[in-house]
Design a protein around this motif. Structure first.
Motif, PDB file in Angstrom:
ATOM      1  N   ARG A   8       0.846  -1.197   0.000  1.00  0.00           N
ATOM      2  CA  ARG A   8       0.000   0.000   0.000  1.00  0.00           C
ATOM      3  C   ARG A   8       0.876   1.240   0.000  1.00  0.00           C
ATOM      4  NH1 ARG A   8      -2.347   3.454   3.786  1.00  0.00           N
ATOM      5  NH2 ARG A   8      -1.444   2.282   5.530  1.00  0.00           N
ATOM      6  N   PHE A   9       0.585   2.151  -0.921  1.00  0.00           N
ATOM      7  CA  PHE A   9       1.321   3.409  -1.038  1.00  0.00           C
ATOM      8  C   PHE A   9       0.432   4.575  -0.630  1.00  0.00           C
ATOM      9  CE2 PHE A   9       3.204   0.557  -4.150  1.00  0.00           C
ATOM     10  CZ  PHE A   9       4.567   0.719  -3.942  1.00  0.00           C
ATOM     11  N   ASN A  10       1.046   5.556   0.009  1.00  0.00           N
ATOM     12  CA  ASN A  10       0.374   6.819   0.295  1.00  0.00           C
ATOM     13  C   ASN A  10       1.424   7.918   0.230  1.00  0.00           C
ATOM     14  OD1 ASN A  10      -0.704   9.038   2.316  1.00  0.00           O
ATOM     15  ND2 ASN A  10      -2.458   7.814   1.676  1.00  0.00           N
ATOM     16  N   GLN A  11       1.107   8.995  -0.490  1.00  0.00           N
ATOM     17  CA  GLN A  11       2.057  10.070  -0.727  1.00  0.00           C
ATOM     18  C   GLN A  11       3.358   9.529  -1.319  1.00  0.00           C
ATOM     19  OE1 GLN A  11       2.182  12.051   3.131  1.00  0.00           O
ATOM     20  NE2 GLN A  11       0.626  13.530   2.435  1.00  0.00           N
ATOM     21  N   ALA A  12       3.194   8.538  -2.214  1.00  0.00           N
ATOM     22  CA  ALA A  12       4.319   7.922  -2.932  1.00  0.00           C
ATOM     23  C   ALA A  12       5.338   7.283  -1.990  1.00  0.00           C
ATOM     24  CB  ALA A  12       5.000   8.941  -3.850  1.00  0.00           C
ATOM     25  N   ARG A  13       4.876   6.823  -0.829  1.00  0.00           N
ATOM     26  CA  ARG A  13       5.729   6.107   0.106  1.00  0.00           C
ATOM     27  C   ARG A  13       5.057   4.791   0.493  1.00  0.00           C
ATOM     28  NH1 ARG A  13       7.539  10.900   4.389  1.00  0.00           N
ATOM     29  NH2 ARG A  13       8.516  12.285   2.833  1.00  0.00           N
ATOM     30  N   VAL A  14       5.876   3.813   0.814  1.00  0.00           N
ATOM     31  CA  VAL A  14       5.343   2.526   1.245  1.00  0.00           C
ATOM     32  C   VAL A  14       4.808   2.670   2.668  1.00  0.00           C
ATOM     33  CG1 VAL A  14       5.884   0.120   1.794  1.00  0.00           C
ATOM     34  CG2 VAL A  14       6.898   1.212  -0.225  1.00  0.00           C
ATOM     35  N   ARG A  15       3.523   2.335   2.844  1.00  0.00           N
ATOM     36  CA  ARG A  15       2.900   2.434   4.161  1.00  0.00           C
ATOM     37  C   ARG A  15       2.608   1.068   4.765  1.00  0.00           C
ATOM     38  NH1 ARG A  15       4.109   7.592   5.505  1.00  0.00           N
ATOM     39  NH2 ARG A  15       3.469   9.021   3.832  1.00  0.00           N
ATOM     40  N   GLN A  16       2.478   0.066   3.910  1.00  0.00           N
ATOM     41  CA  GLN A  16       2.139  -1.271   4.414  1.00  0.00           C
ATOM     42  C   GLN A  16       2.543  -2.298   3.370  1.00  0.00           C
ATOM     43  OE1 GLN A  16      -2.044  -1.767   5.105  1.00  0.00           O
ATOM     44  NE2 GLN A  16      -1.766  -3.438   6.545  1.00  0.00           N
ATOM     45  N   SER A  17       3.043  -3.417   3.816  1.00  0.00           N
ATOM     46  CA  SER A  17       3.441  -4.482   2.905  1.00  0.00           C
ATOM     47  C   SER A  17       3.167  -5.823   3.568  1.00  0.00           C
ATOM     48  CB  SER A  17       4.928  -4.369   2.553  1.00  0.00           C
ATOM     49  OG  SER A  17       5.326  -5.427   1.704  1.00  0.00           O
ATOM     50  N   GLY A  18       2.691  -6.775   2.775  1.00  0.00           N
ATOM     51  CA  GLY A  18       2.431  -8.095   3.334  1.00  0.00           C
ATOM     52  C   GLY A  18       2.040  -9.075   2.252  1.00  0.00           C
ATOM     53  N   THR A  19       1.928 -10.327   2.633  1.00  0.00           N
ATOM     54  CA  THR A  19       1.560 -11.377   1.696  1.00  0.00           C
ATOM     55  C   THR A  19       0.262 -12.040   2.144  1.00  0.00           C
ATOM     56  OG1 THR A  19       2.894 -13.021   2.865  1.00  0.00           O
ATOM     57  CG2 THR A  19       3.942 -11.842   1.032  1.00  0.00           C
ATOM     58  N   VAL A  20      -0.452 -12.573   1.169  1.00  0.00           N
ATOM     59  CA  VAL A  20      -1.696 -13.295   1.418  1.00  0.00           C
ATOM     60  C   VAL A  20      -1.605 -14.653   0.742  1.00  0.00           C
ATOM     61  CG1 VAL A  20      -4.173 -13.405   0.960  1.00  0.00           C
ATOM     62  CG2 VAL A  20      -3.133 -11.245   1.660  1.00  0.00           C
ATOM     63  N   GLU A  21      -1.776 -15.715   1.526  1.00  0.00           N
ATOM     64  CA  GLU A  21      -1.878 -17.068   0.996  1.00  0.00           C
ATOM     65  C   GLU A  21      -3.205 -17.640   1.472  1.00  0.00           C
ATOM     66  OE1 GLU A  21       1.528 -19.655   1.369  1.00  0.00           O
ATOM     67  OE2 GLU A  21       2.797 -17.934   1.888  1.00  0.00           O
ATOM     68  N   GLU A  22      -4.101 -17.897   0.538  1.00  0.00           N
ATOM     69  CA  GLU A  22      -5.411 -18.410   0.926  1.00  0.00           C
ATOM     70  C   GLU A  22      -5.943 -19.333  -0.155  1.00  0.00           C
ATOM     71  OE1 GLU A  22      -8.694 -17.670  -0.247  1.00  0.00           O
ATOM     72  OE2 GLU A  22      -7.977 -16.534  -1.996  1.00  0.00           O
ATOM     73  N   ALA A  23      -6.801 -20.245   0.277  1.00  0.00           N
ATOM     74  CA  ALA A  23      -7.426 -21.186  -0.654  1.00  0.00           C
ATOM     75  C   ALA A  23      -8.760 -21.630  -0.071  1.00  0.00           C
ATOM     76  CB  ALA A  23      -6.531 -22.402  -0.895  1.00  0.00           C
ATOM     77  N   SER A  24      -9.684 -21.953  -0.956  1.00  0.00           N
ATOM     78  CA  SER A  24     -10.999 -22.416  -0.517  1.00  0.00           C
ATOM     79  C   SER A  24     -11.432 -23.599  -1.375  1.00  0.00           C
ATOM     80  CB  SER A  24     -12.030 -21.296  -0.616  1.00  0.00           C
ATOM     81  OG  SER A  24     -12.182 -20.879  -1.965  1.00  0.00           O
ATOM     82  N   LEU A  25     -12.355 -24.373  -0.832  1.00  0.00           N
ATOM     83  CA  LEU A  25     -12.916 -25.521  -1.534  1.00  0.00           C
ATOM     84  C   LEU A  25     -14.422 -25.320  -1.631  1.00  0.00           C
ATOM     85  CD1 LEU A  25     -12.265 -28.377  -2.714  1.00  0.00           C
ATOM     86  CD2 LEU A  25     -12.917 -29.299  -0.465  1.00  0.00           C
ATOM     87  N   GLY A  26     -14.938 -25.309  -2.862  1.00  0.00           N
ATOM     88  CA  GLY A  26     -16.356 -25.117  -3.085  1.00  0.00           C
ATOM     89  C   GLY A  26     -17.068 -26.423  -3.383  1.00  0.00           C
ATOM     90  N   PHE A  27     -18.311 -26.542  -2.920  1.00  0.00           N
ATOM     91  CA  PHE A  27     -19.116 -27.758  -3.088  1.00  0.00           C
ATOM     92  C   PHE A  27     -20.364 -27.429  -3.901  1.00  0.00           C
ATOM     93  CE2 PHE A  27     -16.611 -28.405   0.630  1.00  0.00           C
ATOM     94  CZ  PHE A  27     -16.407 -29.774   0.772  1.00  0.00           C
ATOM     95  N   ASN A  28     -20.721 -28.327  -4.806  1.00  0.00           N
ATOM     96  CA  ASN A  28     -21.981 -28.248  -5.557  1.00  0.00           C
ATOM     97  C   ASN A  28     -22.582 -29.654  -5.526  1.00  0.00           C
ATOM     98  OD1 ASN A  28     -24.084 -27.632  -7.302  1.00  0.00           O
ATOM     99  ND2 ASN A  28     -22.825 -27.857  -9.146  1.00  0.00           N
ATOM    100  N   LEU A  29     -23.418 -29.912  -4.506  1.00  0.00           N
ATOM    101  CA  LEU A  29     -23.975 -31.248  -4.292  1.00  0.00           C
ATOM    102  C   LEU A  29     -25.372 -31.327  -4.900  1.00  0.00           C
ATOM    103  CD1 LEU A  29     -23.795 -34.074  -2.970  1.00  0.00           C
ATOM    104  CD2 LEU A  29     -24.853 -33.049  -0.924  1.00  0.00           C
ATOM    105  N   ILE A  30     -25.606 -32.373  -5.698  1.00  0.00           N
ATOM    106  CA  ILE A  30     -26.896 -32.586  -6.356  1.00  0.00           C
ATOM    107  C   ILE A  30     -27.432 -33.946  -5.959  1.00  0.00           C
ATOM    108  CG2 ILE A  30     -28.030 -32.881  -8.590  1.00  0.00           C
ATOM    109  CD1 ILE A  30     -25.933 -30.956  -9.761  1.00  0.00           C
ATOM    110  N   LEU A  31     -28.707 -33.960  -5.570  1.00  0.00           N
ATOM    111  CA  LEU A  31     -29.408 -35.205  -5.269  1.00  0.00           C
ATOM    112  C   LEU A  31     -30.758 -35.143  -5.963  1.00  0.00           C
ATOM    113  CD1 LEU A  31     -29.569 -37.893  -3.702  1.00  0.00           C
ATOM    114  CD2 LEU A  31     -30.623 -36.599  -1.823  1.00  0.00           C
ATOM    115  N   GLY A  32     -30.968 -36.003  -6.937  1.00  0.00           N
ATOM    116  CA  GLY A  32     -32.196 -35.945  -7.728  1.00  0.00           C
ATOM    117  C   GLY A  32     -32.244 -34.644  -8.501  1.00  0.00           C
ATOM    118  N   ARG A  33     -33.267 -33.813  -8.246  1.00  0.00           N
ATOM    119  CA  ARG A  33     -33.387 -32.503  -8.884  1.00  0.00           C
ATOM    120  C   ARG A  33     -33.104 -31.379  -7.895  1.00  0.00           C
ATOM    121  NH1 ARG A  33     -32.376 -33.348 -13.549  1.00  0.00           N
ATOM    122  NH2 ARG A  33     -33.027 -31.198 -13.946  1.00  0.00           N
TER     123      ARG A  33
END
Length: 440
Positions: free
Chosen positions: A35-60
């Motif tokens: 994140r920059f503000n006034q052309a200076r670094v104000r915050q720095s960090g990394t994000v590692e994330e993952a998710s698992l999505g489900f689509n379950l069908i039974l009959g209709r």
């Protein structure tokens, strides 16, 4: 993460009971944010994330959900089993869906696109010097994004790509702003420096007194970023087959009444740039390129398997919402250095906001000018204009009033991060219009 998803999907699929169908999806990122503000670094960090999505069908009946992943197989499998058990209890309570699509694709694909990205220290060293002397606020996002899909019919897909974006605003002492996004997948320092120099030049022009122009129709140039905002609206009751069938699309006139846009306007769903996966949440693979509007004529719409079933048409495996995922507009012949001369006297619009359909069936779009929008006389920028509302129809400004298209297209990524970084991006040039209606 690909191996984890493969192991999880195989283990969960093995536990399905008679009559059950299951689609699993995996999405995540490994990103650096600064994140920059006034052309200076104000915050720095990394994000590692993952998710698992489900689509379950039974009959209709169908139920969907998602869980977060830890990256540790045993604990993630336990969580997946618990979620599957919960969904089994829920799905039996739901009503039947007459147009339910059961995932049946058995296709298998694997795409991995390697970019040229900067590390954390190198990012600061590359980004900061061209910013100096400016009041800049913005977010740098860079890293790898991935998406996977698997279903109980045997389909398996994995997609991963590298990308970066610097989404920023430059602010004058009078608190006027220029907004811009520099994005791509292979870092080019000289291209970045030229982009920033152009942005800073326009910011200097923003320091001139604002000009108030009267409502009316003006010769207008809309830059790539502004046009991208308009093209994104084509996902809202636009090029969707369901929307046209239901009489709720701005493009119904092209299907039903033979209306056309300019021969200079061509738009395709194009996955060849490697920025967006071709498969949808059902694991169905769209063609690498779908011509939607070719030289002003409606050639195809976005057709999901659900719409194909509902309206008895062929699917091109669009997403269930039939929104644009990787739209690309064809370039023209207008060179960047010739834009102001070709405009002559009129309005130069860099960015737009608050867009909405004002006349959906007639293709009317309304919105506001914003940030670096200028009044031009005899090919020379005279100063910024006050914010104004516009209201015009795509059948006019992308029809007979479309005079020229630039020879250069830019990538305009979706920079929102509410649920993680997004794959979506609009690739488009800028357009010169003989007339554009500014109304207020």
């Amino acid at each position: 993460m690909e191996q984890l998803f493969s192991r999880l999907s195989a283990a969960v699929m093995a536990e399905l009971q008679d009559g059950e169908h299951l689609g699993l999806s995996c999405g995540g990122e490994n990103s650096l944010f600064i994140r920059f503000n006034q052309a200076r670094v104000r915050q720095s960090g990394t994000v590692e994330e993952a998710s698992l999505g489900f689509n379950l069908i039974l009959g209709r009946r169908r139920v969907t959900s998602s869980i977060n992943l830890t990256g540790e197989f045993a604990s993630d499998l336990a969580a997946a089993r618990e979620e599957l058990s919960r969904l089994r209890a829920e799905v039996v309570q739901l009503p039947d869906d007459p147009y339910l699509v059961i995932p049946q694709s058995r296709e298998v694909s694997m795409e991995s696109h390697q970019g040229l990205l900067l590390g954390a220290a190198a990012s600061v060293e590359a980004l900061l010097p061209p910013m100096q002397g400016a009041d800049l606020a913005g977010i740098w996002a860079s890293g790898r994004m991935y998406k996977g899909s698997a279903n109980s019919a045997g389909g398996r897909h994995w997609f991963a790509t590298d990308s970066y974006s610097l989404d920023f605003s430059l602010i004058t002492p009078q608190e006027k702003m220029l907004k811009a996004t520099f994005a791509g997948s292979k870092w080019d320092q000289s291209e970045y420096e030229a982009f920033m120099q152009d942005a800073m030049h326009k910011t200097e022009l923003m320091k001139k007194p604002a000009l108030r122009i009267e409502p009316g129709a003006y010769r207008t140039f809309i830059a790539s970023a502004g046009l991208a905002d308009i093209l994104r609206m084509f996902s809202w009751h636009g090029l969707s087959e369901a929307a046209i069938q239901q009489g709720e699309s701005a493009f119904g006139k092209m299907r039903n009444q033979g209306a056309m846009l300019s021969p200079l306007f061509s738009l395709a769903e194009d996955f060849s740039n490697g920025m967006v996966p071709r498969f949808n949440d059902n694991g169905e693979m769209a063609p690498e390129r779908i011509e939607l509007i070719a030289r002003g004529r409606l050639e195809n719409t976005l057709v999901s398997s659900r719409s194909a079933k509902d309206y008895d048409v062929a699917s091109n495996f669009a997403a269930e919402g039939e929104d644009l995922r990787s739209p690309s507009m064809a370039t023209g012949e207008l060179q960047e250095e010739e834009i102001l001369a070709a405009l002559g006297t009129g309005v130069y619009l860099s960015n737009l906001h608050y867009l909405n359909w004002s006349d959906m069936i007639g293709g009317g779009i309304t919105g506001m000018t914003r940030y670096a929008c200028f009044w031009v006389e005899d090919g020379e920028i005279k100063g910024p204009i006050d914010n104004m509302r516009f209201d015009d129809s795509i059948y006019r400004f992308l029809g007979d009033n479309l005079e020229a298209v630039t020879a250069t297209a830019r990538v305009n990524p979706e920079v929102g991060t509410y649920d993680g970084r997004e794959f979506s991006a609009v690739t488009c040039p800028g357009i010169l219009l003989s007339s554009f209606a500014l109304t207020l």
